[in-house]
Design a protein around this motif. Structure first.
Motif, PDB file in Angstrom:
ATOM      1  N   PHE A 297      -0.969  14.886  -8.651  1.00 59.60           N
ATOM      2  CA  PHE A 297      -2.368  14.933  -8.224  1.00 59.60           C
ATOM      3  C   PHE A 297      -3.188  15.595  -9.321  1.00 59.60           C
ATOM      4  CE2 PHE A 297      -0.363  14.352  -4.166  1.00 59.60           C
ATOM      5  CZ  PHE A 297      -1.293  13.680  -3.404  1.00 59.60           C
ATOM      6  N   GLU A 298      -4.280  14.939  -9.730  1.00 57.19           N
ATOM      7  CA  GLU A 298      -5.185  15.566 -10.689  1.00 57.19           C
ATOM      8  C   GLU A 298      -5.903  16.736 -10.042  1.00 57.19           C
ATOM      9  OE1 GLU A 298      -7.830  12.956 -12.781  1.00 57.19           O
ATOM     10  OE2 GLU A 298      -6.254  11.457 -13.033  1.00 57.19           O
ATOM     11  N   ASP A 299      -6.291  16.550  -8.771  1.00 61.25           N
ATOM     12  CA  ASP A 299      -6.985  17.598  -8.030  1.00 61.25           C
ATOM     13  C   ASP A 299      -6.150  17.924  -6.786  1.00 61.25           C
ATOM     14  OD1 ASP A 299      -8.644  19.295  -6.645  1.00 61.25           O
ATOM     15  OD2 ASP A 299     -10.326  17.883  -6.513  1.00 61.25           O
ATOM     16  N   PRO A 300      -5.506  19.091  -6.766  1.00 60.24           N
ATOM     17  CA  PRO A 300      -4.653  19.440  -5.620  1.00 60.24           C
ATOM     18  C   PRO A 300      -5.386  19.410  -4.277  1.00 60.24           C
ATOM     19  CG  PRO A 300      -4.269  20.960  -7.433  1.00 60.24           C
ATOM     20  CD  PRO A 300      -5.460  20.107  -7.810  1.00 60.24           C
ATOM     21  N   ALA A 301      -6.695  19.544  -4.277  1.00 61.92           N
ATOM     22  CA  ALA A 301      -7.460  19.490  -3.031  1.00 61.92           C
ATOM     23  C   ALA A 301      -7.374  18.106  -2.391  1.00 61.92           C
ATOM     24  CB  ALA A 301      -8.919  19.865  -3.282  1.00 61.92           C
ATOM     25  N   ASP A 302      -7.071  17.083  -3.189  1.00 61.58           N
ATOM     26  CA  ASP A 302      -6.929  15.725  -2.646  1.00 61.58           C
ATOM     27  C   ASP A 302      -5.759  15.605  -1.687  1.00 61.58           C
ATOM     28  OD1 ASP A 302      -9.122  14.861  -4.085  1.00 61.58           O
ATOM     29  OD2 ASP A 302      -7.929  13.967  -5.709  1.00 61.58           O
ATOM     30  N   THR A 303      -4.821  16.535  -1.757  1.00 64.42           N
ATOM     31  CA  THR A 303      -3.660  16.453  -0.865  1.00 64.42           C
ATOM     32  C   THR A 303      -4.078  16.531   0.591  1.00 64.42           C
ATOM     33  OG1 THR A 303      -3.225  18.835  -0.989  1.00 64.42           O
ATOM     34  CG2 THR A 303      -2.070  17.430  -2.570  1.00 64.42           C
ATOM     35  N   TYR A 304      -5.124  17.264   0.910  1.00 64.76           N
ATOM     36  CA  TYR A 304      -5.580  17.386   2.298  1.00 64.76           C
ATOM     37  C   TYR A 304      -6.069  16.052   2.836  1.00 64.76           C
ATOM     38  CZ  TYR A 304      -5.151  22.368   1.595  1.00 64.76           C
ATOM     39  OH  TYR A 304      -4.640  23.616   1.328  1.00 64.76           O
ATOM     40  N   ARG A 305      -6.839  15.341   2.028  1.00 63.27           N
ATOM     41  CA  ARG A 305      -7.337  14.027   2.475  1.00 63.27           C
ATOM     42  C   ARG A 305      -6.182  13.034   2.594  1.00 63.27           C
ATOM     43  NH1 ARG A 305     -11.937  10.076  -0.032  1.00 63.27           N
ATOM     44  NH2 ARG A 305     -11.834   8.592   1.674  1.00 63.27           N
ATOM     45  N   VAL A 306      -5.270  13.061   1.621  1.00 63.10           N
ATOM     46  CA  VAL A 306      -4.117  12.154   1.675  1.00 63.10           C
ATOM     47  C   VAL A 306      -3.275  12.455   2.916  1.00 63.10           C
ATOM     48  CG1 VAL A 306      -1.984  11.468   0.516  1.00 63.10           C
ATOM     49  CG2 VAL A 306      -4.088  11.735  -0.811  1.00 63.10           C
ATOM     50  N   LEU A 307      -3.045  13.728   3.208  1.00 62.38           N
ATOM     51  CA  LEU A 307      -2.287  14.092   4.411  1.00 62.38           C
ATOM     52  C   LEU A 307      -2.970  13.581   5.676  1.00 62.38           C
ATOM     53  CD1 LEU A 307      -1.083  17.695   3.575  1.00 62.38           C
ATOM     54  CD2 LEU A 307       0.358  15.711   4.042  1.00 62.38           C
ATOM     55  N   GLY A 308      -4.276  13.679   5.730  1.00 70.49           N
ATOM     56  CA  GLY A 308      -5.015  13.185   6.887  1.00 70.49           C
ATOM     57  C   GLY A 308      -4.868  11.680   7.054  1.00 70.49           C
ATOM     58  N   GLU A 309      -4.967  10.948   5.951  1.00 72.61           N
ATOM     59  CA  GLU A 309      -4.829   9.488   6.006  1.00 72.61           C
ATOM     60  C   GLU A 309      -3.406   9.086   6.381  1.00 72.61           C
ATOM     61  OE1 GLU A 309      -7.237   7.374   5.861  1.00 72.61           O
ATOM     62  OE2 GLU A 309      -8.839   8.644   5.108  1.00 72.61           O
ATOM     63  N   VAL A 310      -2.420   9.777   5.823  1.00 70.37           N
ATOM     64  CA  VAL A 310      -1.023   9.472   6.145  1.00 70.37           C
ATOM     65  C   VAL A 310      -0.738   9.799   7.604  1.00 70.37           C
ATOM     66  CG1 VAL A 310       1.377  10.132   5.673  1.00 70.37           C
ATOM     67  CG2 VAL A 310      -0.180   9.662   3.774  1.00 70.37           C
ATOM     68  N   SER A 311      -1.279  10.890   8.091  1.00 70.42           N
ATOM     69  CA  SER A 311      -1.096  11.257   9.494  1.00 70.42           C
ATOM     70  C   SER A 311      -1.654  10.179  10.415  1.00 70.42           C
ATOM     71  CB  SER A 311      -1.781  12.600   9.770  1.00 70.42           C
ATOM     72  OG  SER A 311      -1.681  12.947  11.117  1.00 70.42           O
ATOM     73  N   GLY A 312      -2.827   9.673  10.113  1.00 77.01           N
ATOM     74  CA  GLY A 312      -3.408   8.587  10.894  1.00 77.01           C
ATOM     75  C   GLY A 312      -2.567   7.325  10.811  1.00 77.01           C
ATOM     76  N   SER A 313      -2.014   7.069   9.646  1.00 71.61           N
ATOM     77  CA  SER A 313      -1.163   5.893   9.463  1.00 71.61           C
ATOM     78  C   SER A 313       0.107   5.991  10.291  1.00 71.61           C
ATOM     79  CB  SER A 313      -0.800   5.722   7.982  1.00 71.61           C
ATOM     80  OG  SER A 313      -1.962   5.518   7.216  1.00 71.61           O
ATOM     81  N   VAL A 314       0.663   7.189  10.392  1.00 67.98           N
ATOM     82  CA  VAL A 314       1.875   7.381  11.188  1.00 67.98           C
ATOM     83  C   VAL A 314       1.583   7.125  12.665  1.00 67.98           C
ATOM     84  CG1 VAL A 314       3.557   9.106  11.945  1.00 67.98           C
ATOM     85  CG2 VAL A 314       2.987   8.900   9.525  1.00 67.98           C
ATOM     86  N   ARG A 315       0.425   7.567  13.138  1.00 69.36           N
ATOM     87  CA  ARG A 315       0.054   7.296  14.532  1.00 69.36           C
ATOM     88  C   ARG A 315      -0.054   5.787  14.777  1.00 69.36           C
ATOM     89  NH1 ARG A 315      -3.014  11.894  13.628  1.00 69.36           N
ATOM     90  NH2 ARG A 315      -4.881  10.711  13.105  1.00 69.36           N
TER      91      ARG A 315
ATOM     92  N   GLY B  11       0.812  -1.204   0.000  1.00 70.86           N
ATOM     93  CA  GLY B  11       0.000   0.000   0.000  1.00 70.86           C
ATOM     94  C   GLY B  11       0.849   1.259   0.000  1.00 70.86           C
ATOM     95  N   LEU B  12       1.901   1.275   0.808  1.00 72.89           N
ATOM     96  CA  LEU B  12       2.794   2.440   0.835  1.00 72.89           C
ATOM     97  C   LEU B  12       3.559   2.582  -0.473  1.00 72.89           C
ATOM     98  CD1 LEU B  12       4.086   2.271   4.498  1.00 72.89           C
ATOM     99  CD2 LEU B  12       2.655   4.045   3.468  1.00 72.89           C
ATOM    100  N   ARG B  13       3.922   1.454  -1.051  1.00 75.67           N
ATOM    101  CA  ARG B  13       4.594   1.492  -2.351  1.00 75.67           C
ATOM    102  C   ARG B  13       3.663   2.115  -3.405  1.00 75.67           C
ATOM    103  NH1 ARG B  13       5.874  -3.576  -5.566  1.00 75.67           N
ATOM    104  NH2 ARG B  13       6.906  -2.500  -7.251  1.00 75.67           N
ATOM    105  N   GLY B  14       2.407   1.709  -3.373  1.00 76.26           N
ATOM    106  CA  GLY B  14       1.430   2.279  -4.293  1.00 76.26           C
ATOM    107  C   GLY B  14       1.216   3.760  -4.047  1.00 76.26           C
ATOM    108  N   LEU B  15       1.171   4.150  -2.770  1.00 78.25           N
ATOM    109  CA  LEU B  15       0.992   5.553  -2.429  1.00 78.25           C
ATOM    110  C   LEU B  15       2.186   6.384  -2.896  1.00 78.25           C
ATOM    111  CD1 LEU B  15      -0.713   7.724  -1.027  1.00 78.25           C
ATOM    112  CD2 LEU B  15       0.464   7.114   1.113  1.00 78.25           C
ATOM    113  N   ALA B  16       3.375   5.852  -2.737  1.00 77.76           N
ATOM    114  CA  ALA B  16       4.571   6.559  -3.197  1.00 77.76           C
ATOM    115  C   ALA B  16       4.496   6.821  -4.698  1.00 77.76           C
ATOM    116  CB  ALA B  16       5.827   5.765  -2.860  1.00 77.76           C
ATOM    117  N   HIS B  17       3.992   5.863  -5.427  1.00 78.24           N
ATOM    118  CA  HIS B  17       3.848   6.038  -6.878  1.00 78.24           C
ATOM    119  C   HIS B  17       2.714   7.015  -7.203  1.00 78.24           C
ATOM    120  CE1 HIS B  17       4.048   4.966 -11.107  1.00 78.24           C
ATOM    121  NE2 HIS B  17       2.727   4.882 -11.084  1.00 78.24           N
TER     122      HIS B  17
END
Length: 67
Positions: free
Chosen positions: A28-46, A17-23
């Motif tokens: 980003f087609e929609d730069p607004a998606d970065t906020y959701r991705v950051l939220g999911e990555v933040s939760g993953s780090v916790r 999953g992380l390998r896929g995310l790195a790719h």
């Protein structure tokens, strides 16, 4: 899909999953998606911190057979 009972299989899936995310985050087609991705990555780090704590505890508890 996560098994919730097989740490080896779940770790392999997390790696893929992380390998896929790195790719996927190369662009980003929609730069607004970065906020959701950051939220999911933040939760993953916790959760990763919890995993590392549990791994270290299991290793320390079984250090006589751990290698």
């Amino acid at each position: 899909m996560a098994t919730f009972v097989d740490p080896v299989a779940d770790a392999a899936e997390a790696y893929e999953g992380l390998r896929g995310l790195a790719h996927a985050t190369r662009a980003f087609e929609d730069p607004a998606d970065t906020y959701r991705v950051l939220g999911e990555v933040s939760g993953s780090v916790r959760l990763l911190r919890q995993v590392l704590d549990q791994l270290s505890r299991a290793h320390a508890d079984h250090r006589d057979i751990a290698f």
